[in-house]
Design an enzyme around this catalytic site. Structure first.
Site, PDB file in Angstrom:
ATOM      1  N   GLU A  76       0.826  -1.048   0.033  1.00  0.00           N
ATOM      2  CA  GLU A  76       0.016  -0.063   0.098  1.00  0.00           C
ATOM      3  C   GLU A  76       0.873   1.276  -0.007  1.00  0.00           C
ATOM      4  O   GLU A  76       0.605   2.284  -0.686  1.00  0.00           O
ATOM      5  CB  GLU A  76      -0.949  -0.032   1.297  1.00  0.00           C
ATOM      6  CG  GLU A  76      -2.045  -1.284   1.095  1.00  0.00           C
ATOM      7  CD  GLU A  76      -1.530  -2.649   1.114  1.00  0.00           C
ATOM      8  OE1 GLU A  76      -1.982  -3.559   0.801  1.00  0.00           O
ATOM      9  OE2 GLU A  76      -0.251  -2.466   1.946  1.00  0.00           O
ATOM     10  N   HIS A 103      10.021  15.135  10.574  1.00  0.00           N
ATOM     11  CA  HIS A 103      11.124  15.257   9.515  1.00  0.00           C
ATOM     12  C   HIS A 103      10.742  14.925   7.903  1.00  0.00           C
ATOM     13  O   HIS A 103      11.499  15.662   7.285  1.00  0.00           O
ATOM     14  CB  HIS A 103      12.238  13.960   9.835  1.00  0.00           C
ATOM     15  CG  HIS A 103      12.722  14.144  11.188  1.00  0.00           C
ATOM     16  ND1 HIS A 103      13.864  13.370  11.576  1.00  0.00           N
ATOM     17  CD2 HIS A 103      12.313  14.858  12.242  1.00  0.00           C
ATOM     18  CE1 HIS A 103      14.133  14.098  12.650  1.00  0.00           C
ATOM     19  NE2 HIS A 103      13.360  14.808  13.214  1.00  0.00           N
TER      20      HIS A 103
END
Length: 161
Positions: A76, A103
């Protein structure tokens, strides 16, 4: 915020429960499929449509994120990452959920439904949604390099010469 969701058969029960959880928390949820259990379904189209919808919403100024599920979450994530502009992160604990946003400014979270309990999954997704991108220059720079490669194949010069 709008949350786009897609899964394969392994994540269908999680997806249904998660949609209820997210709606109760005040999010608008868009389900990209499947609509019924099929043990041999083909998840890529579901996940790609969810990822495309995230990008379309973000392009239109709509605050949106995506959630994709599968048995492991790997396929996925790979499917979602084929959509230009998507940064899908495979998440397996609270730290990876947080770091994906802080991040990497990930806009899609991928989770293995067979790897976690529903309570774990909701905690990962809640943390992912609630964590903002840090905006730190080094992270902006790195995301820009990925976007440059995605757009035209450009890379920084090879330091080995």
């Amino acid at each position: 915020m709008r949350i786009h969701i897609a899964t394969d058969h392994a994540g269908l029960d999680f997806s249904t429960q998660l949609q209820e959880h997210l709606r109760a928390a005040g999010y608008e949820v868009v389900d990209h499929g499947p609509i019924e259990y099929d043990a041999v379904d083909d998840y890529p189209a579901f996940c790609i449509r969810a990822a495309q919808a995230v990008i379309a919403d973000q392009r239109d100024g709509v605050e949106a994120l995506g959630v994709v599920f599968g048995g492991s979450g790997n396929g996925e994530q790979i499917a979602a990452n084929k959509v230009a502009g998507v940064r899908a992160a495979l998440v397996w604990n609270l730290s990876t959920a947080e770091l994906a946003r802080e991040h990497n400014d990930a806009n899609v979270i991928s989770i293995g439904a067979r790897q976690h309990t529903f309570d774990e999954v909701t905690s990962f997704i809640d943390r992912f949604i609630q964590t903002p991108f840090s905006g730190d220059e080094r992270h902006v720079r790195r995301i820009g390099q990925i976007a440059d490669f995605e757009r035209d194949g450009s890379l920084l010069p090879d330091p080995r010469g």
